[in-house]
Structure formats: C-alpha cells, structure tokens
Design an enzyme around this catalytic site. Structure first.
Site, PDB file in Angstrom:
ATOM      1  N   GLU A 136       0.947  -1.185   0.042  1.00  0.00           N
ATOM      2  CA  GLU A 136      -0.061   0.138   0.021  1.00  0.00           C
ATOM      3  C   GLU A 136       0.767   1.253   0.130  1.00  0.00           C
ATOM      4  O   GLU A 136       1.670   1.464   1.007  1.00  0.00           O
ATOM      5  CB  GLU A 136      -0.782   0.085   1.121  1.00  0.00           C
ATOM      6  CG  GLU A 136      -1.840  -1.120   1.465  1.00  0.00           C
ATOM      7  CD  GLU A 136      -2.973  -1.272   0.695  1.00  0.00           C
ATOM      8  OE1 GLU A 136      -3.056  -0.318  -0.295  1.00  0.00           O
ATOM      9  OE2 GLU A 136      -3.547  -2.423   0.354  1.00  0.00           O
ATOM     10  N   CYS A 169      -3.078   8.462   3.636  1.00  0.00           N
ATOM     11  CA  CYS A 169      -2.941   8.181   2.168  1.00  0.00           C
ATOM     12  C   CYS A 169      -4.053   8.129   1.136  1.00  0.00           C
ATOM     13  O   CYS A 169      -3.914   8.274   0.042  1.00  0.00           O
ATOM     14  CB  CYS A 169      -2.674   6.486   2.316  1.00  0.00           C
ATOM     15  SG  CYS A 169      -3.811   5.714   3.134  1.00  0.00           S
TER      16      CYS A 169
HETATM   17  P1  NAP Z   1       8.079   4.970   4.873  1.00  0.00           P
HETATM   18  O1  NAP Z   1       9.413   5.592   4.877  1.00  0.00           O
HETATM   19  O2  NAP Z   1       8.129   4.102   3.528  1.00  0.00           O
HETATM   20  O3  NAP Z   1       8.075   3.883   5.840  1.00  0.00           O
HETATM   21  C1  NAP Z   1       7.071   2.827   6.185  1.00  0.00           C
HETATM   22  C2  NAP Z   1       7.530   1.651   7.046  1.00  0.00           C
HETATM   23  O4  NAP Z   1       8.551   1.040   6.318  1.00  0.00           O
HETATM   24  C3  NAP Z   1       8.027   2.302   8.469  1.00  0.00           C
HETATM   25  O5  NAP Z   1       7.511   1.209   9.374  1.00  0.00           O
HETATM   26  C4  NAP Z   1       9.436   2.105   8.197  1.00  0.00           C
HETATM   27  O6  NAP Z   1      10.236   1.951   9.128  1.00  0.00           O
HETATM   28  C5  NAP Z   1       9.753   1.055   7.046  1.00  0.00           C
HETATM   29  N1  NAP Z   1      10.812   0.730   6.460  1.00  0.00           N
HETATM   30  C6  NAP Z   1      11.417   2.060   5.927  1.00  0.00           C
HETATM   31  N2  NAP Z   1      12.614   1.550   5.240  1.00  0.00           N
HETATM   32  C7  NAP Z   1      12.470   0.261   5.461  1.00  0.00           C
HETATM   33  C8  NAP Z   1      13.638  -0.820   4.858  1.00  0.00           C
HETATM   34  N3  NAP Z   1      14.493  -0.422   4.195  1.00  0.00           N
HETATM   35  N4  NAP Z   1      13.209  -2.003   5.215  1.00  0.00           N
HETATM   36  C9  NAP Z   1      12.064  -2.422   5.784  1.00  0.00           C
HETATM   37  N5  NAP Z   1      11.145  -1.521   6.415  1.00  0.00           N
HETATM   38  C10 NAP Z   1      11.632  -0.081   6.052  1.00  0.00           C
HETATM   39  O7  NAP Z   1       6.662   5.791   5.071  1.00  0.00           O
HETATM   40  P2  NAP Z   1       6.237   6.990   5.916  1.00  0.00           P
HETATM   41  O8  NAP Z   1       7.094   7.920   5.781  1.00  0.00           O
HETATM   42  O9  NAP Z   1       6.222   6.084   7.075  1.00  0.00           O
HETATM   43  O10 NAP Z   1       4.897   6.962   5.347  1.00  0.00           O
HETATM   44  C11 NAP Z   1       4.533   7.792   4.481  1.00  0.00           C
HETATM   45  C12 NAP Z   1       4.166   7.376   3.155  1.00  0.00           C
HETATM   46  O11 NAP Z   1       3.206   6.134   3.122  1.00  0.00           O
HETATM   47  C13 NAP Z   1       3.499   8.216   2.184  1.00  0.00           C
HETATM   48  O12 NAP Z   1       3.940   8.365   1.103  1.00  0.00           O
HETATM   49  C14 NAP Z   1       2.006   7.803   2.200  1.00  0.00           C
HETATM   50  O13 NAP Z   1       1.552   7.899   0.665  1.00  0.00           O
HETATM   51  C15 NAP Z   1       2.154   6.137   2.329  1.00  0.00           C
HETATM   52  N6  NAP Z   1       0.976   5.952   2.851  1.00  0.00           N
HETATM   53  C16 NAP Z   1       0.249   4.705   2.077  1.00  0.00           C
HETATM   54  C17 NAP Z   1      -0.979   4.126   2.780  1.00  0.00           C
HETATM   55  C18 NAP Z   1      -1.654   3.391   1.899  1.00  0.00           C
HETATM   56  O14 NAP Z   1      -2.627   2.751   2.562  1.00  0.00           O
HETATM   57  N7  NAP Z   1      -1.484   3.327   0.704  1.00  0.00           N
HETATM   58  C19 NAP Z   1      -1.039   4.655   4.037  1.00  0.00           C
HETATM   59  C20 NAP Z   1      -0.443   5.333   4.837  1.00  0.00           C
HETATM   60  C21 NAP Z   1       0.901   6.053   4.267  1.00  0.00           C
HETATM   61  P3  NAP Z   1      10.913   3.190  10.245  1.00  0.00           P
HETATM   62  O15 NAP Z   1       9.942   3.872  10.593  1.00  0.00           O
HETATM   63  O16 NAP Z   1      11.651   2.291  11.357  1.00  0.00           O
HETATM   64  O17 NAP Z   1      12.115   3.794   9.154  1.00  0.00           O
END
Ligand code: NAP
Length: 525
Positions: free
Chosen positions: A256, A295
């Site tokens: 997602e 999102c």
């Molecule tokens: P993110 O930086 O991609 O992080 C999401 C999750 O992934 C966090 O738990 C993060 O952990 C983990 N993560 C990061 N790098 C990783 C790696 N290399 N290996 C494994 N896990 C890793 O996103 P975010 O900043 O939290 O969220 C914002 C984005 O999410 C926005 O772009 C939004 O569109 C999207 N979003 C989408 C939805 C949907 O349902 N489609 C819902 C909400 C948000 P850490 O925090 O420990 O780094």
C-alpha cells in the site's frame, strides 16, 4: 525517557546499541527511544510460526471472531490513554486520534462479527464444486486454507493504531499469527496497543509480536508460507518487493503506497446544493484531518471552468478558518506534521509543485500558532494550489505531498476530459465523483475505475450518511493499482485471501463433501 520494548518470543525485550528517538512534534522534545538491536529475528518468526500459527489454526472462524471482539473491547477500554499518546507522539488533535483509535477498534469488531457469521468451521469453500469428467464421482472443489507462516506487517507513521489493527484483524481471522512493525517515529501508540492486548490475554501465545525500531535482518528469514504486508512510501515498497530473498522464496507481498487521489466536481453540481456542500466538506476534511497525512486524502481537485471562481472562494475561506497549533488545545483544529523530515518533505514538495502552480492559500513559512511556541514544532498550515495549465501540468499527477496540501485543476466539464486528467495519477487508492447526474457518473466510473481500488460517488442522497472518501471502511477494499502499490486490503472477507492458500481438491465427491460440507463460501478473490 521511556524506552519502548519489542514483544517477541512471547516476552518484552529492550533493544541494545544505538537508539532511535521519538519526539513530540508539537515541541520537538524527545518522548521515548527504542532499538531492535540484539533482537533475534529468526527466533521471533519461529515463535510466531510454531506457537501462534497452530493455536490460531486450531480455532474456528467463530472462535477467532470472539478473540477479535475481545481485542476490540480491551483497546476501547483504554481509549483515553491511547488518545493521550497519539496527541503526544503523533501531533494528533483528539479528533484525529479518535479517527485512528476508533478505526482500530471498529475494524476489529467488524471482522469479529464476520467471523461469528462464518461459524464453527476452519475451512472456507471457494465457489461451487463442479463435476470434472463424465462420472459424477470425479469432483472438483476449491478451498481456502490458512497459510502456515507469519504475517509480517510493516506500517506507516500516520495510523499507528488502525494500521496495526486493520491488518491484524484480517490475518487473525484468516488464522495467521502477526508480527507487526510500526513506523519508529510514532511507535508509542502501537507499543501501547500491543501492551494492552498482551496484558488482557485475549490472544493465544504467539499470535502477536511487535518490533519497535528497525526491521534488522527480519526479511532475510521469511519463507514461502509467510506474508509481507507493507504500508508506506512507494520507494520503500519498491525496495522491499525487489528483495532477492522474497523473490526467491515467493513470499506473498502486499504493498500500500503513494496515492494522488482525485476528486471530480461535475458540471451539474451548483453552489449551495447538498452535493456542492458535501464536496467542499470532504475536501476540507481531507486537507486538515491528521494535517493531511492520510494516504486517502484528496490531492487533486478537478473543477469545471465555470465553477472555478466559486470553488476557489469557498475553499480558501473554509481553509483559512483552520486553527493550527498545539493539538492538546481544544480550539486547535489541525496539529503539526509528525516529524521534522515530514515537514522538510512537505516544504520541498510544495516548492516543487509551485513550478507549475500558483498558491491560493498558505505557503512555506510556519503559520500563526495557537497554544504552541513558534519555531519548535513541525507546523505547516493548509496549502491550496491551482495549476497554471491543466493540459500541461505533470508534477501534480506524480508528486504526493504528504501534508495539508491539495491542488485545483480546471477542466472543461466533460467526463472524458476529467478521466484523462485523473488517469495521469497512474493509479490511486480512491477517486471521488461529486454529481447527481447518473450518465456522467457512469461514464467516469467506467473510464477511471481500473486505475483505482475504490470510487466514492458523492451525491445529494448519500451526503447525510457519508464518512467521506478519506475513511477506509472494513467492508470495502483498501488499496489501489500502479503508483498506489497494487495491493488490496480489507473488503470484508476479500482481505482474507492474502493470508490463505487457495487449494483445488480433485477426488470422490462423497469424500470431499463429507470433509468440507458445501457451506460457507468466501472469499471471492
Ligand atoms: P516509509 O518511510 O516508507 O516507512 C514505512 C514503513 O517502512 C516504516 O515502518 C519504516 O520503518 C519501514 N521501512 C523504511 N525503510 C525500510 C526498509 N529498508 N526495510 C524495511 N522497512 C523499512 O513511509 P512513511 O514515511 O512512514 O509513510 C509515508 C508514506 O506512506 C506516504 O508516501 C504515504 O502515501 C504512504 N502511505 C500509504 C498508505 C496506503 O494505505 N496506501 C497509508 C499510509 C501511508 P521506520 O519507521 O523504522 O523507518
């Protein structure tokens, strides 16, 4: 300062080594720290797989449903404490916090009820059985069986309670144990959710594990019966789905990711009508709720040329009334962004969009604050932009600013032109159409449907009952193709398919029917 622990192998464990710091986004002050250093990821998965999995699979759907209901009640009983944490660590107003926490308990309760309805069975049938040859004895029947692995859930920072619960509810009902990893920056709420469920002893041992901090080498230990469900940025999603271990083991992956959700105002909707007011209300909610860090929030607003001046006037007036500041203050209607890096990203994103847009409201500097000291927190006021040339604009369809930011795009009022603009988003979670003219709505549904997981059809008749397009309901699908990651969650029993294996049985009809009597059936994926 509080140290958050991970719950793995059935016990709470504090991580060693370098610690990540969680802050209060209103003040920038630290509130907790955590690390997964020293956590044995292989053992964490083994415990969930070997202890939690069998315990859940032994239960019927009705029994699993009863667990979900107990989990929902245990969390609801601690609602006020969870709200306080969401205000402290997420910058949520109380209303925003309720959206997250009540969303969590409501989704657990919804799946609890569907579990009760499925009844005392462990196996769901997939469609009707059918005769496979000339003889009526040779029979084929598809069944769904719970996978024998672990459902690993990696969540985004914006919904620490709902994100954990909505994924877990579906996995548990399907019969899979969960290892949940909330985003580190806002893990305070997810840690408390887990602590409440562990202390209440509502789940079998091994059914829920939690990692507070980075995933470490967790993904290197996943295998073919495991599932990885990820919510977050498209970049991280890409990184995860292309991991060699996951590809080689055919680990099932659900993503997602980003989404540039569009709202289309149809030409039949005039100022002052019910549908007009619904359109404005939904847009203002989506820009300001959770400071636009949703999102499903509307990012692109398509308006017929002749309605543009009215929409601009009403939207800027409503958004200008937003009270930004300390989310604990009752007068405040919008809190800060969750982290310093979200604030930096939002500023960079708006700067980028200004290359092809004009600002109608808001800007890059900190807005006037209520109840918060200037220059300390991660505050960003509502920003309304308008593209200078709808036909040529590209960034607005490609770059998601994850904050209180949305852009107006004028169009000529035809469904065809609206569809062409909407599709430039290359796949979103949800699009909204506001119209009371069926022919317009139908044309748009057919033209943009395949680019979306959900279409919200705003009209006069549904306006009084609508939760808005930004609310992901357990009964309808959450997910979307293309840029949105290609995933599917929720959708009532459809969500179970991610956690179950569809198996075709070929054999003697009498044996198959006796083993698996021809009810109930689902999911239809
Ligand atoms: P993110 O930086 O991609 O992080 C999401 C999750 O992934 C966090 O738990 C993060 O952990 C983990 N993560 C990061 N790098 C990783 C790696 N290399 N290996 C494994 N896990 C890793 O996103 P975010 O900043 O939290 O969220 C914002 C984005 O999410 C926005 O772009 C939004 O569109 C999207 N979003 C989408 C939805 C949907 O349902 N489609 C819902 C909400 C948000 P850490 O925090 O420990 O780094």
């Amino acid at each position: 300062m509080q140290t958050l622990e991970s719950f793995v192998e059935g016990r709470w464990q504090a991580g060693t080594g370098a610690q990540a710091t969680l802050v209060n986004p209103t003040t920038g002050e630290p509130v907790a720290r955590c690390s997964t250093g020293g956590v044995d990821m292989r053992a964490a998965l083994a415990h969930a797989r070997d202890v939690g999995g069998p315990a859940l699979r032994r239960l019927t759907f009705a029994q699993r449903g009863a667990l979900l209901m107990a989990a929902s009640r245990a969390l609801h009983a601690q609602r006020d404490a969870l709200i306080e944490l969401a205000v402290l660590n997420g910058g949520n107003t109380r209303k925003d916090a309720k959206f997250d926490i009540d969303g969590a308990t409501a989704t657990l309760a919804a799946y609890a009820e569907w579990g009760a309805k499925l009844g005392e069975t462990q196996v769901l049938l997939d469609g009707e059985g059918l005769q496979l040859g000339r003889s009526a004895r040779l029979w084929g029947q598809h069944v769904w069986l719970a996978r024998h692995g672990v459902a690993v859930h990696i969540n985004a920072f914006n919904f620490p309670a709902w994100g954990l619960a909505e994924k877990a509810a579906v996995a548990w009902l399907a019969g899979m144990p969960v290892l949940s990893k909330p985003a580190t920056a806002t893990a305070l709420v997810a840690e408390r959710v887990t602590r409440i469920l562990v202390d209440a002893q509502v789940l079998p041992a091994g059914a829920l594990s939690l990692l507070c901090g980075s995933v470490g080498d967790l993904l290197e230990h996943l295998a073919g019966q495991d599932v990885l469900a990820f919510t977050g940025s498209a970049d991280t999603g890409y990184l995860l789905r292309s991991k060699e271990r996951l590809l080689r083991q055919s680990v099932r992956v659900n993503i997602e990711a980003d989404s540039l959700n569009a709202a289309v105002l149809a030409p039949d909707v005039g100022p002052g009508s019910e549908t007009w007011n619904l359109f404005l209300r939904d847009i203002v909610t989506d820009i300001t709720q959770k400071a636009g860090q949703k999102c499903t929030a509307i990012r692109r607003i398509l308006v017929p040329h002749e309605r543009l001046a009215d929409v601009e006037g009403e939207l800027t007036a409503r958004l200008a009334a937003t009270v930004v500041g300390n989310p604990a203050d009752e007068k405040v209607t919008m809190g800060p962004l969750a982290t310093a890096s979200q604030l930096a990203d939002a500023k960079a994103g708006v700067t980028k969009l200004l290359g092809e847009c004009d600002a109608l409201l808001g800007g890059l500097s900190e807005p006037p604050l209520t109840g918060a000291a200037p220059g300390k927190g991660f505050f960003f006021g509502p920003v309304l932009l308008k593209v200078r040339d709808s036909a040529r604009a590209t960034l607005v369809h490609q770059h998601e600013v994850f904050g209180p930011v949305s852009t107006l795009l004028p169009y000529d009022g035809t469904a065809q032109a609206a569809a062409a603009l909407v599709r430039k988003g290359e796949g979103s979670l949800v699009a909204s159409v506001f119209s009371d003219e069926r022919a317009f709505v139908r044309e748009l549904v057919l033209a943009i449907g395949p680019w979306h997981g959900r279409l919200y059809l705003g009209s006069e008749a549904m306006a009084p009952y609508s939760p808005g397009p930004g609310t992901a309901l357990p009964a309808t699908l959450h997910g979307g193709p293309g840029r949105a990651g290609g995933g599917e969650e929720l959708g009532q029993l459809r969500g179970l398919a991610l956690y179950q294996q569809r198996v075709a049985l070929e054999g003697d009809r009498a044996v198959i029917d006796r083993m698996f009597p021809p009810t109930p059936r689902a999911p239809s994926a």
